[in-house]
Design a protein around this motif. Structure first.
Motif, PDB file in Angstrom:
ATOM      1  N   GLY A 247      37.931  31.142  28.697  1.00  0.00           N
ATOM      2  CA  GLY A 247      38.667  32.049  29.576  1.00  0.00           C
ATOM      3  C   GLY A 247      39.748  31.331  30.365  1.00  0.00           C
ATOM      4  N   GLY A 248      39.440  30.106  30.833  1.00  0.00           N
ATOM      5  CA  GLY A 248      40.409  29.372  31.628  1.00  0.00           C
ATOM      6  C   GLY A 248      41.643  28.985  30.833  1.00  0.00           C
ATOM      7  N   LEU A 249      41.453  28.489  29.617  1.00  0.00           N
ATOM      8  CA  LEU A 249      42.609  28.097  28.811  1.00  0.00           C
ATOM      9  C   LEU A 249      43.331  29.305  28.226  1.00  0.00           C
ATOM     10  CD1 LEU A 249      41.373  24.813  27.103  1.00  0.00           C
ATOM     11  CD2 LEU A 249      43.098  25.086  28.882  1.00  0.00           C
ATOM     12  N   LEU A 250      42.625  30.407  28.016  1.00  0.00           N
ATOM     13  CA  LEU A 250      43.296  31.656  27.655  1.00  0.00           C
ATOM     14  C   LEU A 250      44.311  32.018  28.733  1.00  0.00           C
ATOM     15  CD1 LEU A 250      41.600  34.917  26.364  1.00  0.00           C
ATOM     16  CD2 LEU A 250      43.278  35.008  28.194  1.00  0.00           C
ATOM     17  N   LEU A 251      43.886  31.873  29.999  1.00  0.00           N
ATOM     18  CA  LEU A 251      44.779  32.171  31.122  1.00  0.00           C
ATOM     19  C   LEU A 251      45.943  31.192  31.190  1.00  0.00           C
ATOM     20  CD1 LEU A 251      42.144  32.951  33.881  1.00  0.00           C
ATOM     21  CD2 LEU A 251      43.953  34.496  33.142  1.00  0.00           C
TER      22      LEU A 251
ATOM     23  N   GLY B 161      48.869  43.542  30.424  1.00  0.00           N
ATOM     24  CA  GLY B 161      48.666  42.103  30.349  1.00  0.00           C
ATOM     25  C   GLY B 161      48.122  41.526  31.641  1.00  0.00           C
ATOM     26  N   PHE B 162      48.637  42.021  32.784  1.00  0.00           N
ATOM     27  CA  PHE B 162      48.127  41.548  34.072  1.00  0.00           C
ATOM     28  C   PHE B 162      46.644  41.868  34.215  1.00  0.00           C
ATOM     29  CE2 PHE B 162      52.694  42.482  35.012  1.00  0.00           C
ATOM     30  CZ  PHE B 162      53.094  41.164  35.202  1.00  0.00           C
ATOM     31  N   THR B 163      46.267  43.069  33.783  1.00  0.00           N
ATOM     32  CA  THR B 163      44.868  43.477  33.886  1.00  0.00           C
ATOM     33  C   THR B 163      43.974  42.627  32.986  1.00  0.00           C
ATOM     34  OG1 THR B 163      45.544  45.757  34.357  1.00  0.00           O
ATOM     35  CG2 THR B 163      43.259  45.411  33.631  1.00  0.00           C
ATOM     36  N   VAL B 164      44.423  42.412  31.753  1.00  0.00           N
ATOM     37  CA  VAL B 164      43.626  41.632  30.801  1.00  0.00           C
ATOM     38  C   VAL B 164      43.432  40.205  31.302  1.00  0.00           C
ATOM     39  CG1 VAL B 164      43.636  40.629  28.491  1.00  0.00           C
ATOM     40  CG2 VAL B 164      44.241  43.037  28.804  1.00  0.00           C
ATOM     41  N   PHE B 165      44.503  39.583  31.805  1.00  0.00           N
ATOM     42  CA  PHE B 165      44.383  38.212  32.296  1.00  0.00           C
ATOM     43  C   PHE B 165      43.513  38.155  33.554  1.00  0.00           C
ATOM     44  CE2 PHE B 165      48.629  37.342  30.088  1.00  0.00           C
ATOM     45  CZ  PHE B 165      47.994  36.774  28.989  1.00  0.00           C
ATOM     46  N   ALA B 166      43.589  39.188  34.397  1.00  0.00           N
ATOM     47  CA  ALA B 166      42.732  39.221  35.586  1.00  0.00           C
ATOM     48  C   ALA B 166      41.261  39.315  35.190  1.00  0.00           C
ATOM     49  CB  ALA B 166      43.122  40.399  36.482  1.00  0.00           C
ATOM     50  N   VAL B 167      40.968  40.107  34.166  1.00  0.00           N
ATOM     51  CA  VAL B 167      39.586  40.239  33.686  1.00  0.00           C
ATOM     52  C   VAL B 167      39.097  38.902  33.120  1.00  0.00           C
ATOM     53  CG1 VAL B 167      38.122  41.333  31.934  1.00  0.00           C
ATOM     54  CG2 VAL B 167      39.712  42.718  33.279  1.00  0.00           C
ATOM     55  N   ALA B 168      39.973  38.183  32.419  1.00  0.00           N
ATOM     56  CA  ALA B 168      39.593  36.869  31.884  1.00  0.00           C
ATOM     57  C   ALA B 168      39.215  35.918  33.018  1.00  0.00           C
ATOM     58  CB  ALA B 168      40.743  36.284  31.069  1.00  0.00           C
ATOM     59  N   ALA B 169      39.965  35.970  34.129  1.00  0.00           N
ATOM     60  CA  ALA B 169      39.643  35.132  35.288  1.00  0.00           C
ATOM     61  C   ALA B 169      38.284  35.515  35.870  1.00  0.00           C
ATOM     62  CB  ALA B 169      40.725  35.267  36.356  1.00  0.00           C
ATOM     63  N   LEU B 170      37.997  36.810  35.918  1.00  0.00           N
ATOM     64  CA  LEU B 170      36.706  37.269  36.442  1.00  0.00           C
ATOM     65  C   LEU B 170      35.561  36.786  35.555  1.00  0.00           C
ATOM     66  CD1 LEU B 170      34.979  38.948  38.371  1.00  0.00           C
ATOM     67  CD2 LEU B 170      35.459  40.950  36.923  1.00  0.00           C
ATOM     68  N   ILE B 171      35.733  36.892  34.242  1.00  0.00           N
ATOM     69  CA  ILE B 171      34.683  36.441  33.314  1.00  0.00           C
ATOM     70  C   ILE B 171      34.419  34.946  33.490  1.00  0.00           C
ATOM     71  CG2 ILE B 171      34.139  36.067  30.880  1.00  0.00           C
ATOM     72  CD1 ILE B 171      35.626  38.704  30.293  1.00  0.00           C
ATOM     73  N   ALA B 172      35.497  34.164  33.613  1.00  0.00           N
ATOM     74  CA  ALA B 172      35.328  32.717  33.813  1.00  0.00           C
ATOM     75  C   ALA B 172      34.572  32.438  35.108  1.00  0.00           C
ATOM     76  CB  ALA B 172      36.687  32.029  33.827  1.00  0.00           C
ATOM     77  N   ALA B 173      34.900  33.178  36.172  1.00  0.00           N
ATOM     78  CA  ALA B 173      34.211  32.990  37.455  1.00  0.00           C
ATOM     79  C   ALA B 173      32.727  33.300  37.329  1.00  0.00           C
ATOM     80  CB  ALA B 173      34.844  33.884  38.530  1.00  0.00           C
ATOM     81  N   VAL B 174      32.402  34.377  36.637  1.00  0.00           N
ATOM     82  CA  VAL B 174      31.000  34.768  36.470  1.00  0.00           C
ATOM     83  C   VAL B 174      30.246  33.716  35.654  1.00  0.00           C
ATOM     84  CG1 VAL B 174      29.463  36.463  35.399  1.00  0.00           C
ATOM     85  CG2 VAL B 174      31.449  37.228  36.720  1.00  0.00           C
ATOM     86  N   MET B 175      30.861  33.206  34.600  1.00  0.00           N
ATOM     87  CA  MET B 175      30.193  32.197  33.768  1.00  0.00           C
ATOM     88  C   MET B 175      29.855  30.944  34.580  1.00  0.00           C
ATOM     89  SD  MET B 175      29.796  33.539  30.794  1.00  0.00           S
ATOM     90  CE  MET B 175      29.627  35.111  31.674  1.00  0.00           C
ATOM     91  N   VAL B 176      30.814  30.467  35.369  1.00  0.00           N
ATOM     92  CA  VAL B 176      30.553  29.272  36.182  1.00  0.00           C
ATOM     93  C   VAL B 176      29.520  29.569  37.262  1.00  0.00           C
ATOM     94  CG1 VAL B 176      31.579  27.522  37.692  1.00  0.00           C
ATOM     95  CG2 VAL B 176      32.860  28.370  35.721  1.00  0.00           C
ATOM     96  N   ALA B 177      29.567  30.765  37.830  1.00  0.00           N
ATOM     97  CA  ALA B 177      28.602  31.144  38.863  1.00  0.00           C
ATOM     98  C   ALA B 177      27.180  31.173  38.307  1.00  0.00           C
ATOM     99  CB  ALA B 177      28.963  32.497  39.456  1.00  0.00           C
ATOM    100  N   LEU B 178      27.034  31.508  37.031  1.00  0.00           N
ATOM    101  CA  LEU B 178      25.709  31.589  36.422  1.00  0.00           C
ATOM    102  C   LEU B 178      25.116  30.224  36.090  1.00  0.00           C
ATOM    103  CD1 LEU B 178      26.156  34.649  34.026  1.00  0.00           C
ATOM    104  CD2 LEU B 178      24.842  34.558  36.157  1.00  0.00           C
ATOM    105  N   VAL B 179      25.974  29.187  36.075  1.00  0.00           N
ATOM    106  CA  VAL B 179      25.456  27.837  35.851  1.00  0.00           C
ATOM    107  C   VAL B 179      24.577  27.463  37.034  1.00  0.00           C
ATOM    108  CG1 VAL B 179      26.063  25.401  35.606  1.00  0.00           C
ATOM    109  CG2 VAL B 179      27.457  27.156  34.493  1.00  0.00           C
ATOM    110  N   ARG B 180      23.404  26.897  36.752  1.00  0.00           N
ATOM    111  CA  ARG B 180      22.508  26.566  37.848  1.00  0.00           C
ATOM    112  C   ARG B 180      23.177  25.593  38.810  1.00  0.00           C
ATOM    113  NH1 ARG B 180      19.838  23.572  33.641  1.00  0.00           N
ATOM    114  NH2 ARG B 180      20.344  21.356  33.826  1.00  0.00           N
ATOM    115  N   ALA B 181      22.813  25.666  40.076  1.00  0.00           N
ATOM    116  CA  ALA B 181      23.477  24.912  41.128  1.00  0.00           C
ATOM    117  C   ALA B 181      22.919  23.512  41.296  1.00  0.00           C
ATOM    118  CB  ALA B 181      23.370  25.669  42.449  1.00  0.00           C
ATOM    119  N   ARG B 182      22.112  23.028  40.342  1.00  0.00           N
ATOM    120  CA  ARG B 182      21.492  21.713  40.457  1.00  0.00           C
ATOM    121  C   ARG B 182      21.880  20.848  39.269  1.00  0.00           C
ATOM    122  NH1 ARG B 182      16.112  21.720  42.943  1.00  0.00           N
ATOM    123  NH2 ARG B 182      15.241  21.088  40.942  1.00  0.00           N
TER     124      ARG B 182
END
Length: 443
Positions: free
Chosen positions: A261-265, A406-427
């Protein structure tokens, strides 16, 4: 007495050592950015060269070949680097992409030019994750994230230099001269690698080359204890299967999706922002200047993000940065006063480019030193699929006159990337444990 035992030298990373490694790698990544962005910067001049015969359709294919080469290079680096060492891989990558630039400068026809851009991509893909791994190894624990984000400012600076050089010499010296300009620094880069860039001490110790590691440690006045490999490191080195142990498999998959998602953006926005902004009602001059502004924002954002990541942890800042990117891109769909749009574009660049860089910084905290380069190579390589998909997706939307989407699609890609990193355990995995078990750590 070995410096593994001596108390006469510091056990912490030497300031001189990590600054020297960072400086050399910064210069090399600058060349990486210059070679990557020189293609787009020279295309208008190439199209004017009717005798050469490059068409827009073929130019798009060559751009994809270059990105695919980067994908293969990153994946190869991920498999080989932890087995044969960082320095050889970095040297190989630099030689490959600079010599490929020289071939582009004297290419007699389009097919040779296309092959050269593909091989350049392999060299570019090899260098970046390996350089990041080297810088993170030698940086002090409290400065690892700012070291990585500072390193990546070189990439943006290389792009700016490519544009400036193309603007100033293509008309007078021709488009080929820009590729020769990009190849020329190899005469500085190779000696810098050979004489100023030490091999990874962690790699040398893990591969049993203690005497060579000792010589480097003595030269810089450091203790090898700071770089001692974890138990069973030799069994893990270079094995992709180590990224999918029970403790790491979910972490690996989540970071891969986030990198996609990040490199797509990064590539989608860099490719199509001027076109999308022009379709949104801005004149051509303003639309092109947005690309400069978003990249300047990226340089500033790297430095800010690195400092915050060192204080609060890279994973936490990465999530916030991707969420901010989502809002920044979403606001671009609103036609605002020009000055306010520039502010939004600058801030969005600050969040967007450093968010992807912080993925790399975050990844390095979740994997042991013996597989760090492997993990970085693969997260970069998988992310390159996003680098291919982003420009293609933007092109489809523009072709169907759906630029606002395009703005909407790229914004959604940023949201997906944020969710993926947030789901990584914090330890994250601790290097100090010498095991793949997670221990408490920030962010």
């Amino acid at each position: 007495m070995s410096s593994l035992e001596s108390g006469g030298v510091t056990a912490a990373p030497s300031r001189r050592l990590w600054l020297q490694v960072t400086a050399v790698c910064w210069f090399l990544v600058l060349l990486d950015g210059l070679d990557l962005f020189v293609y787009g910067a020279t295309l208008p001049g190439v199209f004017k060269d009717k005798a050469f015969g490059l068409t827009p359709a073929v130019a798009g294919d060559i751009g994809s070949f270059n990105t695919f080469g980067m994908l293969l290079g990153a994946l190869a680096a991920g498999v080989i680097t932890d087995r044969i060492g960082r320095r050889k891989i970095i040297l190989t990558g630099v030689v490959v992409f600079t010599l490929s630039a020289a071939v582009c400068g004297m290419a007699p026809n389009v097919p040779v030019f296309g092959v050269a851009r593909f091989t350049a991509g392999i060299g570019l893909g090899v260098l970046l994750p390996t350089a990041i791994s080297m810088v993170m190894e030698y940086a002090p624990a409290a400065r690892k994230n700012i070291a990585v984000t500072f390193l990546m400012t070189a990439h943006q600076a290389g792009g700016a230099i490519a544009g400036a050089v193309a603007m100033n010499i293509v008309e007078s010296l021709g488009w080929r001269s820009v590729y020769w300009f990009g190849a020329a620094p190899v005469v500085i880069a190779v000696p810098a690698i050979l004489f100023l860039l030490p091999e990874s001490l962690t790699y040398l110790l893990a591969s049993g080359r203690t005497e060579r590691a000792q010589r480097i440690a003595d030269r810089f006045g450091v203790s090898l204890a700071a770089y001692a490999p974890e138990p069973d490191a030799a069994k893990r080195r270079g094995k992709v299967s180590e990224l999918f142990t029970p403790a790491l498999r979910s972490v690996t998959v989540l970071f891969w999706i986030a990198s996609f998602g990040g490199l797509l953006l990064v590539y989608g926005v860099n490719t199509w922002l001027p076109t999308m902004m022009r379709a949104h009602g801005y004149n051509l001059g303003s639309a092109i200047s947005f690309l400069l502004v978003i990249n300047l924002g990226g340089i500033v954002g790297m430095l800010v993000a690195g400092r915050l990541a060192d204080r609060f942890g890279p994973r936490r800042v990465t999530v916030i940065w991707f969420v901010a990117t989502m809002f920044g891109i979403g606001l671009l769909a609103v036609h605002m006063p020009l000055w306010l749009t520039y502010v939004d574009v600058f801030l969005t660049g600050g969040f967007l480019f450093s968010a992807q860089t912080l993925i790399y910084a975050s990844v390095a905290t979740y994997y042991l030193p013996s597989i760090r380069a492997t993990s970085l190579g693969w997260v970069s390589g998988i992310g390159r699929f996003g680098a291919v998909f982003g420009p293609w997706l933007g092109g489809v939307l523009v072709a169907h006159e759906l630029s606002n989407w395009g703005f909407t699609v790229f914004a959604v890609a940023a949201l997906i990337a944020a969710v993926m990193v947030a789901l990584v355990r914090a330890r994250p995995v601790s290097e100090a444990t010498g095991s793949a078990e997670p221990v408490p750590a920030t962010g």
